[in-house]
Design a protein around this motif. Structure first.
Motif, PDB file in Angstrom:
ATOM      1  N   MET A  47       0.831  -1.196   0.000  1.00 53.85           N
ATOM      2  CA  MET A  47       0.000   0.000   0.000  1.00 53.85           C
ATOM      3  C   MET A  47       0.874   1.257   0.000  1.00 53.85           C
ATOM      4  SD  MET A  47      -2.087   2.026   2.857  1.00 53.85           S
ATOM      5  CE  MET A  47      -1.563   1.035   4.161  1.00 53.85           C
ATOM      6  N   PHE A  48       0.593   2.150  -0.902  1.00 53.11           N
ATOM      7  CA  PHE A  48       1.311   3.424  -0.932  1.00 53.11           C
ATOM      8  C   PHE A  48       0.261   4.514  -1.085  1.00 53.11           C
ATOM      9  CE2 PHE A  48       2.923   6.901  -3.557  1.00 53.11           C
ATOM     10  CZ  PHE A  48       3.972   7.339  -2.771  1.00 53.11           C
ATOM     11  N   GLN A  49       0.211   5.430  -0.127  1.00 56.88           N
ATOM     12  CA  GLN A  49      -0.849   6.443  -0.166  1.00 56.88           C
ATOM     13  C   GLN A  49      -0.250   7.847  -0.099  1.00 56.88           C
ATOM     14  OE1 GLN A  49      -4.452   6.374  -0.382  1.00 56.88           O
ATOM     15  NE2 GLN A  49      -3.934   8.549  -0.612  1.00 56.88           N
ATOM     16  N   PRO A  50      -0.206   8.545  -1.219  1.00 54.68           N
ATOM     17  CA  PRO A  50       0.221   9.948  -1.137  1.00 54.68           C
ATOM     18  C   PRO A  50      -0.771  10.732  -0.283  1.00 54.68           C
ATOM     19  CG  PRO A  50       0.000   9.223  -3.423  1.00 54.68           C
ATOM     20  CD  PRO A  50      -0.598   8.155  -2.572  1.00 54.68           C
ATOM     21  N   VAL A  51      -0.273  11.704   0.484  1.00 56.76           N
ATOM     22  CA  VAL A  51      -1.183  12.493   1.330  1.00 56.76           C
ATOM     23  C   VAL A  51      -1.025  13.970   1.012  1.00 56.76           C
ATOM     24  CG1 VAL A  51      -1.913  13.037   3.680  1.00 56.76           C
ATOM     25  CG2 VAL A  51      -0.992  10.791   3.182  1.00 56.76           C
ATOM     26  N   LYS A  52      -2.085  14.517   0.464  1.00 56.18           N
ATOM     27  CA  LYS A  52      -2.103  15.960   0.187  1.00 56.18           C
ATOM     28  C   LYS A  52      -3.198  16.644   1.006  1.00 56.18           C
ATOM     29  CE  LYS A  52      -0.139  16.383  -4.427  1.00 56.18           C
ATOM     30  NZ  LYS A  52       0.835  15.361  -4.142  1.00 56.18           N
ATOM     31  N   SER A  53      -4.166  15.831   1.463  1.00 53.65           N
ATOM     32  CA  SER A  53      -5.278  16.437   2.207  1.00 53.65           C
ATOM     33  C   SER A  53      -5.626  15.593   3.428  1.00 53.65           C
ATOM     34  CB  SER A  53      -6.501  16.553   1.296  1.00 53.65           C
ATOM     35  OG  SER A  53      -6.874  15.268   0.846  1.00 53.65           O
ATOM     36  N   VAL A  54      -6.038  16.307   4.482  1.00 56.31           N
ATOM     37  CA  VAL A  54      -6.454  15.639   5.719  1.00 56.31           C
ATOM     38  C   VAL A  54      -7.785  16.234   6.146  1.00 56.31           C
ATOM     39  CG1 VAL A  54      -5.942  15.485   8.196  1.00 56.31           C
ATOM     40  CG2 VAL A  54      -4.138  15.048   6.553  1.00 56.31           C
ATOM     41  N   ALA A  55      -8.716  15.371   6.551  1.00 56.74           N
ATOM     42  CA  ALA A  55      -9.976  15.865   7.120  1.00 56.74           C
ATOM     43  C   ALA A  55     -10.005  15.489   8.593  1.00 56.74           C
ATOM     44  CB  ALA A  55     -11.165  15.255   6.392  1.00 56.74           C
ATOM     45  N   ILE A  56     -10.099  16.513   9.441  1.00 57.32           N
ATOM     46  CA  ILE A  56     -10.192  16.283  10.888  1.00 57.32           C
ATOM     47  C   ILE A  56     -11.667  16.400  11.244  1.00 57.32           C
ATOM     48  CG2 ILE A  56      -9.552  17.198  13.158  1.00 57.32           C
ATOM     49  CD1 ILE A  56      -7.096  18.519  11.716  1.00 57.32           C
ATOM     50  N   VAL A  57     -12.218  15.392  11.888  1.00 61.40           N
ATOM     51  CA  VAL A  57     -13.628  15.480  12.291  1.00 61.40           C
ATOM     52  C   VAL A  57     -13.681  15.647  13.804  1.00 61.40           C
ATOM     53  CG1 VAL A  57     -15.907  14.390  12.224  1.00 61.40           C
ATOM     54  CG2 VAL A  57     -14.284  14.028  10.340  1.00 61.40           C
ATOM     55  N   GLY A  58     -14.369  16.712  14.258  1.00 64.20           N
ATOM     56  CA  GLY A  58     -14.455  17.014  15.692  1.00 64.20           C
ATOM     57  C   GLY A  58     -13.726  18.307  15.981  1.00 64.20           C
ATOM     58  N   ALA A  59     -14.369  19.174  16.770  1.00 63.97           N
ATOM     59  CA  ALA A  59     -13.802  20.511  16.988  1.00 63.97           C
ATOM     60  C   ALA A  59     -13.657  20.828  18.471  1.00 63.97           C
ATOM     61  CB  ALA A  59     -14.673  21.553  16.299  1.00 63.97           C
ATOM     62  N   GLY A  60     -13.222  19.832  19.242  1.00 59.61           N
ATOM     63  CA  GLY A  60     -12.827  20.109  20.621  1.00 59.61           C
ATOM     64  C   GLY A  60     -11.359  20.515  20.613  1.00 59.61           C
ATOM     65  N   SER A  61     -10.717  20.480  21.775  1.00 61.28           N
ATOM     66  CA  SER A  61      -9.295  20.855  21.846  1.00 61.28           C
ATOM     67  C   SER A  61      -8.466  19.978  20.918  1.00 61.28           C
ATOM     68  CB  SER A  61      -8.765  20.698  23.269  1.00 61.28           C
ATOM     69  OG  SER A  61      -9.555  21.423  24.159  1.00 61.28           O
ATOM     70  N   ALA A  62      -8.797  18.683  20.851  1.00 57.41           N
ATOM     71  CA  ALA A  62      -7.977  17.772  20.040  1.00 57.41           C
ATOM     72  C   ALA A  62      -8.056  18.130  18.562  1.00 57.41           C
ATOM     73  CB  ALA A  62      -8.409  16.327  20.270  1.00 57.41           C
ATOM     74  N   ALA A  67     -14.128  14.589   1.332  1.00 62.67           N
ATOM     75  CA  ALA A  67     -13.212  13.451   1.192  1.00 62.67           C
ATOM     76  C   ALA A  67     -11.779  13.940   1.358  1.00 62.67           C
ATOM     77  CB  ALA A  67     -13.392  12.808  -0.175  1.00 62.67           C
ATOM     78  N   ALA A  68     -10.903  13.057   1.827  1.00 60.75           N
ATOM     79  CA  ALA A  68      -9.498  13.431   2.024  1.00 60.75           C
ATOM     80  C   ALA A  68      -8.630  12.189   1.898  1.00 60.75           C
ATOM     81  CB  ALA A  68      -9.321  14.070   3.397  1.00 60.75           C
ATOM     82  N   ASP A  69      -7.317  12.402   1.837  1.00 62.70           N
ATOM     83  CA  ASP A  69      -6.395  11.258   1.744  1.00 62.70           C
ATOM     84  C   ASP A  69      -6.250  10.555   3.092  1.00 62.70           C
ATOM     85  OD1 ASP A  69      -5.892  11.874  -0.929  1.00 62.70           O
ATOM     86  OD2 ASP A  69      -4.383  13.367  -0.352  1.00 62.70           O
ATOM     87  N   LEU A  70      -6.440  11.320   4.179  1.00 67.85           N
ATOM     88  CA  LEU A  70      -6.329  10.739   5.523  1.00 67.85           C
ATOM     89  C   LEU A  70      -7.348  11.439   6.417  1.00 67.85           C
ATOM     90  CD1 LEU A  70      -4.426   8.780   7.234  1.00 67.85           C
ATOM     91  CD2 LEU A  70      -3.321  10.868   8.036  1.00 67.85           C
ATOM     92  N   TYR A  71      -7.935  10.669   7.348  1.00 72.54           N
ATOM     93  CA  TYR A  71      -8.946  11.237   8.250  1.00 72.54           C
ATOM     94  C   TYR A  71      -8.424  11.185   9.681  1.00 72.54           C
ATOM     95  CZ  TYR A  71     -11.933  10.705   4.208  1.00 72.54           C
ATOM     96  OH  TYR A  71     -12.457  10.807   2.944  1.00 72.54           O
ATOM     97  N   VAL A  72      -8.714  12.237  10.444  1.00 68.97           N
ATOM     98  CA  VAL A  72      -8.337  12.215  11.859  1.00 68.97           C
ATOM     99  C   VAL A  72      -9.621  12.245  12.678  1.00 68.97           C
ATOM    100  CG1 VAL A  72      -6.948  13.254  13.667  1.00 68.97           C
ATOM    101  CG2 VAL A  72      -6.210  13.461  11.294  1.00 68.97           C
ATOM    102  N   ASP A  73      -9.787  11.212  13.495  1.00 61.56           N
ATOM    103  CA  ASP A  73     -10.984  11.103  14.328  1.00 61.56           C
ATOM    104  C   ASP A  73     -10.747  11.856  15.629  1.00 61.56           C
ATOM    105  OD1 ASP A  73     -13.128  10.399  15.894  1.00 61.56           O
ATOM    106  OD2 ASP A  73     -13.114   8.277  15.323  1.00 61.56           O
ATOM    107  N   CYS A  74     -11.314  13.049  15.730  1.00 59.41           N
ATOM    108  CA  CYS A  74     -11.223  13.842  16.964  1.00 59.41           C
ATOM    109  C   CYS A  74     -12.622  14.018  17.537  1.00 59.41           C
ATOM    110  CB  CYS A  74     -10.577  15.200  16.682  1.00 59.41           C
ATOM    111  SG  CYS A  74      -8.816  15.091  16.309  1.00 59.41           S
ATOM    112  N   THR A  75     -13.433  12.967  17.436  1.00 57.01           N
ATOM    113  CA  THR A  75     -14.821  13.076  17.898  1.00 57.01           C
ATOM    114  C   THR A  75     -14.963  12.659  19.358  1.00 57.01           C
ATOM    115  OG1 THR A  75     -15.379  10.861  17.101  1.00 57.01           O
ATOM    116  CG2 THR A  75     -15.740  12.694  15.569  1.00 57.01           C
ATOM    117  N   GLY A  76     -13.871  12.670  20.096  1.00 59.97           N
ATOM    118  CA  GLY A  76     -13.946  12.393  21.528  1.00 59.97           C
ATOM    119  C   GLY A  76     -14.415  10.971  21.795  1.00 59.97           C
ATOM    120  N   PHE A  77     -15.139  10.820  22.891  1.00 61.32           N
ATOM    121  CA  PHE A  77     -15.545   9.471  23.291  1.00 61.32           C
ATOM    122  C   PHE A  77     -16.476   8.817  22.263  1.00 61.32           C
ATOM    123  CE2 PHE A  77     -14.749  11.049  27.841  1.00 61.32           C
ATOM    124  CZ  PHE A  77     -13.488  10.473  27.876  1.00 61.32           C
TER     125      PHE A  77
END
Ligand SMILES: Cc1cc2nc3c(=O)[nH]c(=O)nc-3n(C[C@H](O)[C@H](O)[C@H](O)COP(=O)(O)OP(=O)(O)OC[C@H]3O[C@@H](n4cnc5c(N)ncnc54)[C@H](O)[C@@H]3O)c2cc1C
Length: 498
Positions: A1-16, A199-209
């Motif tokens: 697997m090779f995944q170029p990363v140009k975009s990231v989507a962060i979901v959740g808007a707390g401190s994290a 959509a993004a190349d990588l997602y960051v789950d910042c949705t807390g618990f």
């Protein structure tokens, strides 16, 4: 697997969510970053005692710290003051220190050695005053010690708002409906209302618990860990006497069934009573908490009950999702590691994304490094309970007799044979607390070391450091009027009242 990363989507808007955006925007400027939050955004609203990495990352991003402190109700934090943790009536001091950088045998080590050599002259009780100049300034005089003024107390809600204003290049997407779509063990996109999709190349789950992304693609494996506490009652407590209550440190006060944090901000005190549900009911906890601050003061103060009984993930990076913040896990509020954990995760992710791609090895490497960090946090926090001499309640009898991880027990054996130092500590990324921090905490419990052989030149250097500490002028500034201009590992430049 090779995944170029140009975009990231962060979901959740707390401190994290916002801190991850800050770190990635600073260290991966090539990334297109989107932060997605539900319109009924509901961050947890606690997490106000921080570590030195917060001001350092803010400065690296170009934030003016004075402006930040005014906007975020922030005050200076020089360390953590512990009361009644070993026996009722005693205390200990865990300041921020850069002493660990001075070698494997610091003044802190030397003072421990002197206790062993001449226990009638040197004592655990005198350790803090002799080793840390900040003890007298912060604890005895209630003033900021610039040499330890490395971190901040900060309003969690205002922190997120500030970063939202500051990070103008981060695309903020709000929607009534935010739903991750999982396909074949990966997130295929985030469905939003009105037929929109992100959509993004990588997602960051910042949705807390809620773990709203990771939960869609994996059945997370938890790290085995028994938490000392799992509930809190929290509130914004008004000041009664700012002159004494606005202390330049976080206070952690142990009680029969748990402990209370006090985080003095400029306009209020952030506080919470932390306990374990097996030993205390929510009603009892709230009564204890209100009584602690006084019923008169707490009469009109609403409190929030928070459960943090959640697993920490063994693998926060799965497929194309990295969980950061409470979504990745949590130990407890003691030692204020939550935001540090978030920033450390984002730092590490930024390093992995530096080459602008990730591959099949990246998640496993990232997860292994994060596990090392989490184990360090867990061990350090556990030591505060395990070593206590308190036996005055079922809570303390349990905490001091229950089984702890083999790793921690082994560590303590190693440290008793040779004080924590450069050689017996893993100084890689997987490292949350330096050896002087360990000495500070272990000293609070009268931890016994064996004497070690020290080369004469190292001993002479440490003796000199102790003499310098004794002779150093105790500069102190009033926490109510001073703001940081610049903060670094060497201490803080403070300037002008605001
Ligand atoms: C009692 C307690 C005390 C603490 N004290 C400290 C401390 O002193 N110092 C410290 O460093 N840390 C502390 N922490 C940890 C700290 O609070 C957290 O690390 C920090 O607030 C980060 O939270 P978060 O952003 O991960 O989660 P949250 O603040 O919960 O944010 C989650 C975000 O995700 C959104 N969301 C939720 N569900 C969904 C969904 N289904 N879809 C889309 N979005 C969703 C929410 O609206 C919100 O924006 C404490 C934690 C607790 C529980």
């Amino acid at each position: 697997m090779f995944q170029p990363v140009k975009s990231v989507a962060i979901v959740g808007a707390g401190s994290a969510g916002w801190l991850t955006a800050l770190v990635l925007a600073t260290y991966c400027p090539f990334l297109k970053i989107a932060l997605i939050r539900p319109r009924d955004n509901n961050p947890i609203g606690v997490g106000e005692s921080t570590q030195p990495d917060l001001p350092l990352r803010l400065q690296a991003a170009g934030v003016d710290l004075g402006d930040f402190c005014v906007a975020c109700d922030a005050t200076i934090k020089c360390g953590i003051f512990y009361r009644d943790w070993n026996v009722v009536g005693d205390h200990y001091w865990h300041p921020f220190t850069t002493m660990a950088d001075t070698g494997s045998y610091t003044a802190a080590h030397h003072y421990q050695q002197m206790i062993l050599e001449d226990p009638r002259r040197y004592s655990h009780a005198d350790y803090y005053a002799r080793v840390h100049t900040s003890y007298e300034t912060c604890v005895k005089r209630n003033l900021i010690a610039p040499e330890a003024a490395l971190a901040l107390h900060v309003d969690a809600v205002k922190l997120a708002r500030y970063l939202e204003r500051f990070l103008t290049k981060v695309e903020l997407i709000e929607a009534d409906h935010v739903e991750a779509v999982g396909v074949d063990g990966k997130i295929a996109g985030i469905e939003l209302d009105g037929g929109r999709r992100a959509a993004a190349d990588l997602y960051v789950d910042c949705t807390g618990f809620a773990r709203a992304l990771l939960g869609k693609i994996a059945q997370p494996t938890p790290l085995v860990y028994e938490a000392n506490v799992n509930r809190a009652v929290a509130a914004n407590v008004p000041y009664a006497e700012p002159a004494s209550e606005m202390h330049p440190y976080t206070r952690a006060h142990a009680h029969e069934h748990g402990w209370t944090w006090a985080i003095p901000l400029r306009s209020r005190i952030g506080s919470g009573y932390v306990y374990h549900a097996d030993f205390c009911s929510p009603e009892q906890a709230e009564r204890n908490f209100r009584a602690y601050w006084g019923h008169e003061r707490m009469r009109d103060v609403p409190v929030r009950h928070i459960s943090f009984e959640r697993d920490t993930l063994r693998e926060p990076w799965v497929g194309n999702v990295v969980a950061i913040g409470l979504a990745a896990g949590f130990v407890e509020p003691l030692e204020a590691t939550g935001l540090n954990w978030t920033i450390s995760s984002a730092d590490l992710l930024a390093r992995f994304l530096g080459p602008q791609y990730y591959d099949e090895d990246s998640p496993a490497k990232y997860n292994a490094l994060m596990r090392g960090y989490i184990h360090d946090v867990q061990d350090f926090v556990d030591a505060h309970y395990l070593l206590s001499a308190r036996r005055d309640s079922d809570f303390w009898r349990y905490q001091t007799s229950r089984p702890y991880p083999e790793r921690l027990m082994h560590r303590l054996e190693v440290y008793s044979a040779e004080m924590p130092n450069d050689r017996n500590r893993v100084k890689s990324f997987a490292w949350a607390f330096n050896e002087v921090s360990w000495l500070d905490i272990l000293n609070g419990y009268g931890f016994e070391y064996r004497k070690i052989a020290v080369p004469p030149e190292q001993r002479a250097r440490a003796e000199q450091a102790l003499e310098q500490a004794a002779a150093a002028p105790r500069k102190g500034v009033d926490p109510r009027t001073f703001m940081p201009v610049a903060m670094s590992g060497q201490g803080t430049r403070l300037s002008g009242s605001v």
